[in-house]
Design a protein around this motif. Structure first.
Motif, PDB file in Angstrom:
ATOM      1  N   THR B  69      70.831 -20.983  -7.977  1.00  0.00           N
ATOM      2  CA  THR B  69      69.741 -20.351  -7.215  1.00  0.00           C
ATOM      3  C   THR B  69      68.590 -19.988  -8.144  1.00  0.00           C
ATOM      4  O   THR B  69      67.853 -19.043  -7.880  1.00  0.00           O
ATOM      5  CB  THR B  69      70.240 -19.094  -6.471  1.00  0.00           C
ATOM      6  N   ALA B  82      70.553 -20.379  -1.577  1.00  0.00           N
ATOM      7  CA  ALA B  82      71.957 -20.770  -1.407  1.00  0.00           C
ATOM      8  C   ALA B  82      72.136 -21.599  -0.133  1.00  0.00           C
ATOM      9  O   ALA B  82      72.849 -22.605  -0.128  1.00  0.00           O
ATOM     10  CB  ALA B  82      72.839 -19.528  -1.349  1.00  0.00           C
ATOM     11  N   GLU B  83      71.468 -21.158   0.929  1.00  0.00           N
ATOM     12  CA  GLU B  83      71.585 -21.899   2.195  1.00  0.00           C
ATOM     13  C   GLU B  83      70.953 -23.284   2.087  1.00  0.00           C
ATOM     14  O   GLU B  83      71.477 -24.266   2.617  1.00  0.00           O
ATOM     15  CB  GLU B  83      70.955 -21.080   3.329  1.00  0.00           C
ATOM     16  N   ARG B  86      73.346 -25.449   0.003  1.00  0.00           N
ATOM     17  CA  ARG B  86      74.536 -25.850   0.781  1.00  0.00           C
ATOM     18  C   ARG B  86      74.215 -27.056   1.664  1.00  0.00           C
ATOM     19  O   ARG B  86      75.021 -27.980   1.795  1.00  0.00           O
ATOM     20  CB  ARG B  86      75.021 -24.675   1.642  1.00  0.00           C
ATOM     21  N   GLU B  87      73.020 -27.070   2.231  1.00  0.00           N
ATOM     22  CA  GLU B  87      72.636 -28.212   3.078  1.00  0.00           C
ATOM     23  C   GLU B  87      72.307 -29.439   2.233  1.00  0.00           C
ATOM     24  O   GLU B  87      72.687 -30.558   2.584  1.00  0.00           O
ATOM     25  CB  GLU B  87      71.448 -27.836   3.962  1.00  0.00           C
ATOM     26  N   GLN B  90      75.779 -30.311   0.631  1.00  0.00           N
ATOM     27  CA  GLN B  90      76.959 -30.233   1.506  1.00  0.00           C
ATOM     28  C   GLN B  90      78.155 -29.650   0.742  1.00  0.00           C
ATOM     29  O   GLN B  90      79.274 -30.155   0.827  1.00  0.00           O
ATOM     30  CB  GLN B  90      77.287 -31.603   2.102  1.00  0.00           C
ATOM     31  N   THR B  91      77.877 -28.593  -0.023  1.00  0.00           N
ATOM     32  CA  THR B  91      78.960 -27.871  -0.688  1.00  0.00           C
ATOM     33  C   THR B  91      78.702 -26.375  -0.543  1.00  0.00           C
ATOM     34  O   THR B  91      77.539 -25.945  -0.524  1.00  0.00           O
ATOM     35  CB  THR B  91      79.060 -28.225  -2.184  1.00  0.00           C
ATOM     36  N   ASN B  92      79.789 -25.616  -0.429  1.00  0.00           N
ATOM     37  CA  ASN B  92      79.616 -24.161  -0.358  1.00  0.00           C
ATOM     38  C   ASN B  92      79.813 -23.509  -1.737  1.00  0.00           C
ATOM     39  O   ASN B  92      79.824 -22.299  -1.852  1.00  0.00           O
ATOM     40  CB  ASN B  92      80.547 -23.538   0.686  1.00  0.00           C
ATOM     41  N   TRP B  93      79.952 -24.349  -2.774  1.00  0.00           N
ATOM     42  CA  TRP B  93      80.044 -23.809  -4.133  1.00  0.00           C
ATOM     43  C   TRP B  93      78.643 -23.457  -4.619  1.00  0.00           C
ATOM     44  O   TRP B  93      77.686 -24.191  -4.361  1.00  0.00           O
ATOM     45  CB  TRP B  93      80.687 -24.819  -5.086  1.00  0.00           C
ATOM     46  N   LEU B  94      78.549 -22.344  -5.340  1.00  0.00           N
ATOM     47  CA  LEU B  94      77.225 -21.860  -5.715  1.00  0.00           C
ATOM     48  C   LEU B  94      77.256 -21.104  -7.026  1.00  0.00           C
ATOM     49  O   LEU B  94      78.082 -20.213  -7.224  1.00  0.00           O
ATOM     50  CB  LEU B  94      76.709 -20.898  -4.626  1.00  0.00           C
ATOM     51  N   LEU B 119      76.815 -13.365   0.186  1.00  0.00           N
ATOM     52  CA  LEU B 119      77.137 -14.801   0.139  1.00  0.00           C
ATOM     53  C   LEU B 119      78.629 -15.053   0.342  1.00  0.00           C
ATOM     54  O   LEU B 119      79.020 -16.032   0.973  1.00  0.00           O
ATOM     55  CB  LEU B 119      76.656 -15.398  -1.184  1.00  0.00           C
ATOM     56  N   PHE B 124      80.461 -18.677   1.037  1.00  0.00           N
ATOM     57  CA  PHE B 124      80.195 -19.399  -0.208  1.00  0.00           C
ATOM     58  C   PHE B 124      81.282 -19.104  -1.246  1.00  0.00           C
ATOM     59  O   PHE B 124      81.868 -18.030  -1.256  1.00  0.00           O
ATOM     60  CB  PHE B 124      78.841 -18.983  -0.798  1.00  0.00           C
TER      61      PHE B 124
END
Lengths: 66, 255
Positions: B69, B82-83, B86-87, B90-94, B119, B124
Protein backbone atom coordinates in the motif's frame (compact mmCIF):
# COMPACT_ATOMS: atom_id res chain seq x y z
CA UNK A 1 -22.42 11.04 -21.93
CA UNK A 2 -19.49 12.70 -20.24
CA UNK A 3 -17.06 11.09 -17.81
CA UNK A 4 -13.64 11.83 -16.36
CA UNK A 5 -11.06 9.11 -17.00
CA UNK A 6 -8.00 9.59 -14.79
CA UNK A 7 -8.81 13.30 -14.68
CA UNK A 8 -9.13 13.55 -18.49
CA UNK A 9 -12.57 14.43 -19.92
CA UNK A 10 -14.07 11.76 -22.17
CA UNK A 11 -17.27 11.79 -24.22
CA UNK A 12 -19.04 8.47 -24.66
CA UNK A 13 -21.64 8.06 -27.40
CA UNK A 14 -23.83 5.75 -25.38
CA UNK A 15 -24.09 4.37 -21.91
CA UNK A 16 -21.54 1.68 -21.30
CA UNK A 17 -20.24 -0.64 -18.62
CA UNK A 18 -16.82 -0.53 -17.00
CA UNK A 19 -15.79 -3.56 -19.08
CA UNK A 20 -16.90 -1.85 -22.30
CA UNK A 21 -14.98 1.30 -21.39
CA UNK A 22 -11.79 -0.70 -20.83
CA UNK A 23 -12.33 -2.47 -24.13
CA UNK A 24 -12.85 0.84 -25.95
CA UNK A 25 -9.62 2.13 -24.43
CA UNK A 26 -7.88 -1.11 -25.49
CA UNK A 27 -6.66 -1.76 -21.97
CA UNK A 28 -5.51 -5.16 -20.78
CA UNK A 29 -7.33 -5.99 -17.58
CA UNK A 30 -4.49 -7.99 -15.98
CA UNK A 31 -3.05 -6.00 -13.08
CA UNK A 32 -5.69 -3.29 -13.44
CA UNK A 33 -8.01 -1.85 -10.79
CA UNK A 34 -10.95 0.53 -11.19
CA UNK A 35 -12.53 3.03 -8.83
CA UNK A 36 -15.57 5.13 -9.64
CA UNK A 37 -16.19 8.21 -7.51
CA UNK A 38 -13.60 6.86 -5.06
CA UNK A 39 -15.30 3.48 -4.65
CA UNK A 40 -13.37 0.41 -5.81
CA UNK A 41 -15.35 -1.69 -8.31
CA UNK A 42 -14.76 -5.43 -7.98
CA UNK A 43 -13.52 -7.09 -11.15
CA UNK A 44 -16.49 -9.46 -11.18
CA UNK A 45 -18.83 -6.46 -11.50
CA UNK A 46 -17.06 -4.73 -14.39
CA UNK A 47 -19.30 -6.30 -17.04
CA UNK A 48 -22.49 -5.18 -15.25
CA UNK A 49 -21.54 -1.86 -13.71
CA UNK A 50 -23.05 0.95 -15.83
CA UNK A 51 -21.20 4.23 -15.94
CA UNK A 52 -23.27 7.25 -14.96
CA UNK A 53 -22.97 10.72 -16.47
CA UNK A 54 -20.14 12.74 -14.83
CA UNK A 55 -18.62 9.59 -13.30
CA UNK A 56 -15.07 10.07 -12.04
CA UNK A 57 -13.35 6.92 -13.27
CA UNK A 58 -9.88 6.22 -11.91
CA UNK A 59 -7.70 3.41 -13.24
CA UNK A 60 -4.75 1.97 -11.34
CA UNK A 61 -2.07 -0.49 -12.35
CA UNK A 62 0.31 -2.85 -10.61
CA UNK A 63 3.94 -1.74 -10.84
CA UNK A 64 7.20 -2.88 -9.30
CA UNK A 65 7.84 -1.92 -5.69
CA UNK A 66 9.30 -3.09 -2.42
CA UNK B 1 9.18 -24.30 6.08
CA UNK B 2 7.85 -20.79 6.56
CA UNK B 3 4.12 -20.81 7.32
CA UNK B 4 2.12 -17.64 6.78
CA UNK B 5 -1.67 -17.80 7.10
CA UNK B 6 -2.69 -20.92 5.18
CA UNK B 7 0.42 -21.16 2.97
CA UNK B 8 3.86 -22.71 3.34
CA UNK B 9 7.06 -21.53 1.72
CA UNK B 10 10.37 -23.34 1.49
CA UNK B 11 12.27 -20.05 1.03
CA UNK B 12 12.67 -17.60 3.89
CA UNK B 13 13.74 -14.78 1.58
CA UNK B 14 11.14 -12.35 0.26
CA UNK B 15 12.04 -9.99 -2.57
CA UNK B 16 10.84 -6.54 -3.42
CA UNK B 17 10.46 -5.98 -7.16
CA UNK B 18 11.38 -2.27 -7.23
CA UNK B 19 14.46 -0.49 -8.58
CA UNK B 20 15.67 -3.22 -10.99
CA UNK B 21 17.15 -1.82 -14.21
CA UNK B 22 14.60 -3.79 -16.27
CA UNK B 23 11.91 -6.48 -15.82
CA UNK B 24 14.15 -9.20 -17.25
CA UNK B 25 16.83 -8.56 -14.63
CA UNK B 26 14.17 -8.59 -11.92
CA UNK B 27 12.90 -11.95 -13.15
CA UNK B 28 16.42 -13.45 -13.22
CA UNK B 29 17.18 -12.14 -9.71
CA UNK B 30 13.93 -13.63 -8.39
CA UNK B 31 14.85 -16.96 -9.94
CA UNK B 32 18.39 -16.84 -8.50
CA UNK B 33 17.02 -16.00 -5.04
CA UNK B 34 14.61 -18.94 -5.01
CA UNK B 35 12.09 -16.67 -3.28
CA UNK B 36 8.39 -17.47 -3.39
CA UNK B 37 6.95 -14.16 -2.24
CA UNK B 38 7.44 -10.95 -4.21
CA UNK B 39 6.12 -7.51 -3.39
CA UNK B 40 4.55 -5.18 -5.92
CA UNK B 41 3.11 -1.68 -5.78
CA UNK B 42 0.28 0.34 -7.30
CA UNK B 43 0.12 3.55 -9.23
CA UNK B 44 -2.39 5.50 -11.26
CA UNK B 45 -2.52 4.17 -14.82
CA UNK B 46 -0.86 6.42 -17.36
CA UNK B 47 -3.10 6.11 -20.37
CA UNK B 48 -0.52 7.46 -22.81
CA UNK B 49 2.25 5.04 -21.83
CA UNK B 50 2.65 1.36 -22.73
CA UNK B 51 2.53 -1.10 -19.86
CA UNK B 52 5.25 -3.69 -19.28
CA UNK B 53 3.92 -7.21 -18.89
CA UNK B 54 5.20 -7.57 -15.38
CA UNK B 55 2.83 -10.23 -14.15
CA UNK B 56 3.01 -13.07 -16.70
CA UNK B 57 6.60 -14.10 -15.80
CA UNK B 58 5.80 -13.94 -12.08
CA UNK B 59 2.67 -16.05 -12.56
CA UNK B 60 4.72 -18.59 -14.51
CA UNK B 61 7.18 -18.84 -11.63
CA UNK B 62 4.29 -19.71 -9.30
CA UNK B 63 5.13 -16.91 -6.90
CA UNK B 64 2.79 -15.56 -4.23
CA UNK B 65 2.31 -11.92 -5.16
CA UNK B 66 2.25 -9.49 -2.28
CA UNK B 67 0.94 -6.04 -3.26
CA UNK B 68 1.81 -3.18 -0.95
CA UNK B 69 0.00 0.00 0.00
CA UNK B 70 3.00 2.24 -0.56
CA UNK B 71 1.91 5.81 -1.15
CA UNK B 72 -0.72 5.66 1.59
CA UNK B 73 -0.29 8.26 4.31
CA UNK B 74 -3.33 7.33 6.39
CA UNK B 75 -5.32 4.22 7.31
CA UNK B 76 -8.13 5.40 5.03
CA UNK B 77 -5.80 5.65 2.04
CA UNK B 78 -4.23 2.29 2.84
CA UNK B 79 -7.62 0.57 2.92
CA UNK B 80 -8.50 2.10 -0.46
CA UNK B 81 -5.14 0.96 -1.87
CA UNK B 82 -5.69 -2.52 -0.39
CA UNK B 83 -9.04 -2.84 -2.13
CA UNK B 84 -7.50 -1.74 -5.43
CA UNK B 85 -4.63 -4.21 -4.99
CA UNK B 86 -7.03 -7.06 -4.24
CA UNK B 87 -8.87 -6.41 -7.50
CA UNK B 88 -5.74 -5.82 -9.57
CA UNK B 89 -4.06 -9.05 -8.50
CA UNK B 90 -7.04 -11.09 -7.29
CA UNK B 91 -5.30 -11.83 -4.01
CA UNK B 92 -6.26 -10.94 -0.46
CA UNK B 93 -2.60 -10.97 0.63
CA UNK B 94 -1.33 -7.52 1.48
CA UNK B 95 1.81 -5.82 2.67
CA UNK B 96 0.39 -2.93 4.66
CA UNK B 97 2.66 0.07 4.67
CA UNK B 98 1.86 3.60 5.72
CA UNK B 99 4.76 6.04 5.79
CA UNK B 100 3.80 9.68 5.57
CA UNK B 101 7.30 11.17 5.70
CA UNK B 102 9.46 10.67 2.57
CA UNK B 103 12.82 11.51 4.23
CA UNK B 104 12.94 8.50 6.56
CA UNK B 105 9.85 6.60 5.37
CA UNK B 106 9.14 5.57 8.95
CA UNK B 107 5.90 3.62 9.26
CA UNK B 108 3.13 5.44 11.11
CA UNK B 109 2.31 3.05 13.99
CA UNK B 110 -1.11 4.51 14.82
CA UNK B 111 -2.45 4.54 11.27
CA UNK B 112 -0.91 1.10 10.61
CA UNK B 113 -2.67 -0.48 13.59
CA UNK B 114 -5.98 1.21 12.69
CA UNK B 115 -5.73 -0.02 9.09
CA UNK B 116 -4.65 -3.52 10.13
CA UNK B 117 -7.66 -3.93 12.41
CA UNK B 118 -10.04 -2.97 9.63
CA UNK B 119 -8.28 -4.90 6.85
CA UNK B 120 -8.31 -8.13 8.87
CA UNK B 121 -12.09 -7.69 9.29
CA UNK B 122 -12.36 -7.17 5.52
CA UNK B 123 -10.73 -10.57 4.96
CA UNK B 124 -7.21 -9.54 4.03
CA UNK B 125 -4.11 -11.54 4.96
CA UNK B 126 -2.26 -8.58 6.44
CA UNK B 127 1.54 -8.37 6.68
CA UNK B 128 2.28 -4.95 8.17
CA UNK B 129 5.55 -3.08 7.70
CA UNK B 130 6.11 -1.54 11.13
CA UNK B 131 8.54 -0.02 13.58
CA UNK B 132 10.69 -2.41 15.58
CA UNK B 133 8.44 -1.85 18.59
CA UNK B 134 7.61 -4.98 20.60
CA UNK B 135 4.34 -3.52 21.95
CA UNK B 136 3.17 -2.48 18.49
CA UNK B 137 4.09 -5.87 17.03
CA UNK B 138 2.06 -7.57 19.75
CA UNK B 139 -0.91 -5.28 19.06
CA UNK B 140 -0.70 -6.01 15.33
CA UNK B 141 -0.59 -9.72 16.08
CA UNK B 142 -3.64 -9.39 18.36
CA UNK B 143 -5.42 -7.50 15.58
CA UNK B 144 -5.10 -10.64 13.47
CA UNK B 145 -2.13 -9.87 11.25
CA UNK B 146 -0.67 -12.98 9.63
CA UNK B 147 2.92 -11.81 10.30
CA UNK B 148 4.73 -8.69 11.45
CA UNK B 149 7.40 -6.94 9.40
CA UNK B 150 9.52 -4.77 11.69
CA UNK B 151 12.26 -2.68 10.12
CA UNK B 152 15.99 -3.28 10.48
CA UNK B 153 16.74 0.27 9.34
CA UNK B 154 15.13 2.89 7.08
CA UNK B 155 13.86 1.64 3.71
CA UNK B 156 16.63 1.54 1.12
CA UNK B 157 19.26 2.71 3.61
CA UNK B 158 21.37 -0.52 3.57
CA UNK B 159 22.28 0.11 7.22
CA UNK B 160 21.53 -3.37 8.51
CA UNK B 161 20.11 -4.28 11.90
CA UNK B 162 20.03 -0.88 13.60
CA UNK B 163 17.08 -2.12 15.66
CA UNK B 164 18.71 -5.38 16.72
CA UNK B 165 17.94 -5.24 20.47
CA UNK B 166 14.24 -4.57 19.86
CA UNK B 167 14.04 -7.23 17.15
CA UNK B 168 15.27 -9.77 19.71
CA UNK B 169 12.36 -8.89 22.00
CA UNK B 170 9.87 -8.98 19.11
CA UNK B 171 11.10 -12.41 18.01
CA UNK B 172 11.00 -13.74 21.57
CA UNK B 173 7.39 -12.65 22.05
CA UNK B 174 5.86 -13.28 18.63
CA UNK B 175 3.45 -16.08 17.86
CA UNK B 176 3.22 -15.08 14.17
CA UNK B 177 6.15 -15.03 11.73
CA UNK B 178 8.54 -12.09 12.15
CA UNK B 179 9.85 -10.91 8.78
CA UNK B 180 12.64 -8.36 9.02
CA UNK B 181 11.90 -5.80 6.36
CA UNK B 182 13.83 -2.77 5.21
CA UNK B 183 17.41 -1.64 5.63
CA UNK B 184 19.20 -4.95 5.09
CA UNK B 185 22.11 -3.93 2.89
CA UNK B 186 24.36 -7.00 2.79
CA UNK B 187 23.95 -10.77 2.94
CA UNK B 188 25.68 -10.66 6.35
CA UNK B 189 22.81 -8.49 7.65
CA UNK B 190 20.31 -11.07 6.45
CA UNK B 191 22.31 -13.89 8.02
CA UNK B 192 22.44 -11.97 11.32
CA UNK B 193 18.67 -11.44 11.24
CA UNK B 194 18.10 -15.15 10.66
CA UNK B 195 20.57 -16.07 13.45
CA UNK B 196 18.42 -13.97 15.81
CA UNK B 197 15.51 -16.24 14.97
CA UNK B 198 13.66 -14.13 12.41
CA UNK B 199 11.23 -16.22 10.36
CA UNK B 200 12.24 -14.51 7.11
CA UNK B 201 13.70 -11.32 5.64
CA UNK B 202 12.54 -9.04 2.86
CA UNK B 203 15.19 -7.50 0.62
CA UNK B 204 14.90 -5.17 -2.34
CA UNK B 205 17.33 -2.26 -2.69
CA UNK B 206 20.44 -4.23 -1.67
CA UNK B 207 19.82 -6.69 -4.49
CA UNK B 208 18.26 -4.48 -7.17
CA UNK B 209 20.85 -1.71 -6.99
CA UNK B 210 23.93 -3.92 -6.62
CA UNK B 211 26.35 -4.24 -9.53
CA UNK B 212 25.14 -7.77 -10.25
CA UNK B 213 21.58 -8.24 -8.95
CA UNK B 214 21.45 -11.90 -9.98
CA UNK B 215 24.67 -12.70 -8.13
CA UNK B 216 23.54 -10.68 -5.11
CA UNK B 217 20.17 -12.45 -5.04
CA UNK B 218 22.01 -15.75 -4.87
CA UNK B 219 24.30 -14.42 -2.11
CA UNK B 220 21.29 -13.33 -0.03
CA UNK B 221 19.65 -16.72 -0.51
CA UNK B 222 22.77 -18.46 0.79
CA UNK B 223 23.03 -16.04 3.73
CA UNK B 224 19.41 -16.61 4.71
CA UNK B 225 19.92 -20.37 4.59
CA UNK B 226 23.16 -20.14 6.57
CA UNK B 227 21.56 -17.90 9.20
CA UNK B 228 18.54 -20.15 9.60
CA UNK B 229 20.69 -23.28 9.81
CA UNK B 230 22.83 -21.59 12.47
CA UNK B 231 19.73 -20.58 14.44
CA UNK B 232 18.44 -24.15 14.36
CA UNK B 233 21.86 -25.49 15.34
CA UNK B 234 21.96 -23.16 18.36
CA UNK B 235 24.75 -20.60 18.51
CA UNK B 236 27.51 -21.12 21.05
CA UNK B 237 27.42 -18.46 23.78
CA UNK B 238 29.74 -15.43 23.66
CA UNK B 239 32.29 -15.30 26.54
CA UNK B 240 34.14 -12.30 28.01
CA UNK B 241 37.51 -14.10 28.09
CA UNK B 242 39.37 -16.64 25.99
CA UNK B 243 38.45 -20.30 26.33
CA UNK B 244 41.18 -22.53 24.94
CA UNK B 245 40.29 -24.85 22.10
CA UNK B 246 43.61 -26.74 22.33
CA UNK B 247 44.98 -28.50 25.45
CA UNK B 248 47.10 -26.14 27.53
CA UNK B 249 49.63 -28.70 28.83
CA UNK B 250 53.26 -28.09 29.74
CA UNK B 251 54.67 -30.43 27.09
CA UNK B 252 57.14 -27.75 25.96
CA UNK B 253 58.46 -27.12 29.45
CA UNK B 254 61.49 -29.34 28.79
CA UNK B 255 63.05 -26.61 26.63
Amino acid sequence: MHIMLNNTPLQLATHCTVAELLQQQQLKTEGLAVAINNVVIAKQHWSKHQLQNNAQVQLFQIVTGG
Amino acid sequence: MLHIANKSFSSRLLLGSGKFANPNLMQQAIQASGCQLVTLALKRLQLDQPRDDLLSPLREMNIQLLPNTSGAKTAKEAIFAAELAREALQTNWLKLEIHPDPRYLMPDPIETLLAAEQLVKLGFVVLPYCSADPVLCKRLEQAGCAAVMPLGAAIGSNQGLQTRAMLEVIIEQATVPVIIDAGLGAPSHAAAAMELGASAVLVNTAIATSQDPVGMASAFAQAVNAGRTAYNAGLAAAQPHAAASSPLTDFLAIL
